[in-house]
Design a protein around this motif. Structure first.
Motif, PDB file in Angstrom:
ATOM      1  N   ILE A   6       0.890  -1.162   0.000  1.00  0.00           N
ATOM      2  CA  ILE A   6       0.000   0.000   0.000  1.00  0.00           C
ATOM      3  C   ILE A   6       0.926   1.209   0.000  1.00  0.00           C
ATOM      4  O   ILE A   6       1.641   1.447   0.980  1.00  0.00           O
TER       5      ILE A   6
ATOM      6  N   ARG B  89       2.127  -0.449 -11.201  1.00  0.00           N
ATOM      7  CA  ARG B  89       0.958  -1.246 -10.804  1.00  0.00           C
ATOM      8  C   ARG B  89       0.543  -2.201 -11.933  1.00  0.00           C
ATOM      9  O   ARG B  89       0.111  -3.332 -11.680  1.00  0.00           O
TER      10      ARG B  89
ATOM     11  N   GLN C 167      -1.267  -1.132  -4.304  1.00  0.00           N
ATOM     12  CA  GLN C 167      -2.400  -0.207  -4.100  1.00  0.00           C
ATOM     13  C   GLN C 167      -1.793   1.180  -3.908  1.00  0.00           C
ATOM     14  O   GLN C 167      -0.933   1.362  -3.037  1.00  0.00           O
TER      15      GLN C 167
END
Ligand code: SAM
Length: 279
Positions: free
Chosen positions: A73, A89, A97
């Motif tokens: 994250i 990503r 994320q």
């Protein structure tokens, strides 16, 4: 589908997106993947582990964390990096994320569903200490922290009684975690190089963190004592009870803050709570 290993070198990615470091946001990048891989290794086995990374920037450390198998994250404040991070990503198999946010205001419990995760970051200098205090004393408790700081801040975190760097940060860090410098990084390792060297500190929170009220008392006692570190405690702690507080904790009021162990600071904090509870 392309893979992490097929991504262009970081310098090339930065150039392709026309990105330059913004010193106001503490941006000093690690573009050497050998260094970022070493930091990821110092965070321990990461296969399948959830990690929060603050300030991914161009994503050098993010790449290393993903290569090690982590689910990341990434909290970044500078929106300019979003296109570059989106490229990352795209090849991360749903393991990255990206959160565009100020990490000081981020709610880690919501982001992680409350689970304790590892935090691994090359922190922005201007907010590094504030973030550390938030993770050590706030409601969200990380499983571990592997964090790059200015070397001088790293030394303040691990300092012992008698060290010049011993002060409030050492007291709070060591009352709540096991802290150790695990890697040093010279200024030239960063692009652009900062004025000072850096170091990675690994912090493992204690299973039994002192209660919140005791930590608050510890902060007040250590702030007052080190605020006038050359003075005797009877004088530096005057506003909190001075000699009477020292007596209640069994500590000679003629001593100075820099000579006290963590346990003795805890004793003063407990005495302060007792004294205030009695009023
Ligand atoms: N991780 C990258 C690396 O190692 O190359 C960048 C590290 S750079 C020292 C710090 C990063 O934190 C920058 O990308 C900066 O934009 C970001 N940043 C600064 N303040 C922030 C904040 N309050 N919240 C989230 N990110 C922040």
């Amino acid at each position: 589908m392309s893979a992490l290993a097929d991504l262009p070198p970081l310098r090339q990615s930065l150039e392709a997106h026309g990105l330059m470091a913004d010193k106001g946001l503490g941006q000093h990048f690690l573009l050497d993947l050998n260094i970022t891989r070493k930091i990821a290794r110092l965070a321990g086995p990461l296969e399948g582990v959830r990690v929060i990374e603050v300030g991914p920037g161009p994503g050098g450390l993010t790449r290393a964390l993903l290569e090690a198998g982590a689910h990341v994250i990434a909290i970044e404040k500078d929106a300019r990096f979003l296109p570059l991070l989106n490229d990352l990503r795209d090849v991360a198999d749903d393991r990255l994320q990206i959160e565009l946010a100020d990490a000081l205001k981020a709610d880690e419990a919501t982001l992680t569903g409350g689970a304790p995760v590892a935090i691994v970051s090359n922190l922005p200098y201007n907010v590094g200490t504030a973030l550390l205090i938030k993770w050590l004393t706030g409601p969200y408790r990380p499983a571990s922290m592997t964090l790059m700081f200015q070397k001088e801040v790293a030394q303040r975190i691990v300092a012992r009684p008698g060290d010049d760097a011993y002060g409030r940060l050492a007291i709070i860090a060591q009352a709540t975690s096991q802290a150790k410098i695990v890697m040093e990084a010279p200024a030239r390792a960063f692009t652009p190089p900062p004025k000072v060297d850096s170091a990675v500190v690994r912090l493992d929170p204690l299973d039994q963190r002192p209660p919140e009220a005791l930590i608050a008392a510890l902060e007040r006692v250590s702030q007052a004592a080190f605020g006038q570190r050359r003075k005797m405690l009877r004088s530096s702690l005057k506003v909190l009870g001075g000699a009477a507080l020292c007596d209640a904790a069994g500590i000679d009021p003629a001593r100075r803050a820099e000579t006290l162990s963590l346990e003795e600071f805890m004793g003063l904090a407990e005495a302060l709570r007792r004294a205030e509870g009695a009023n």
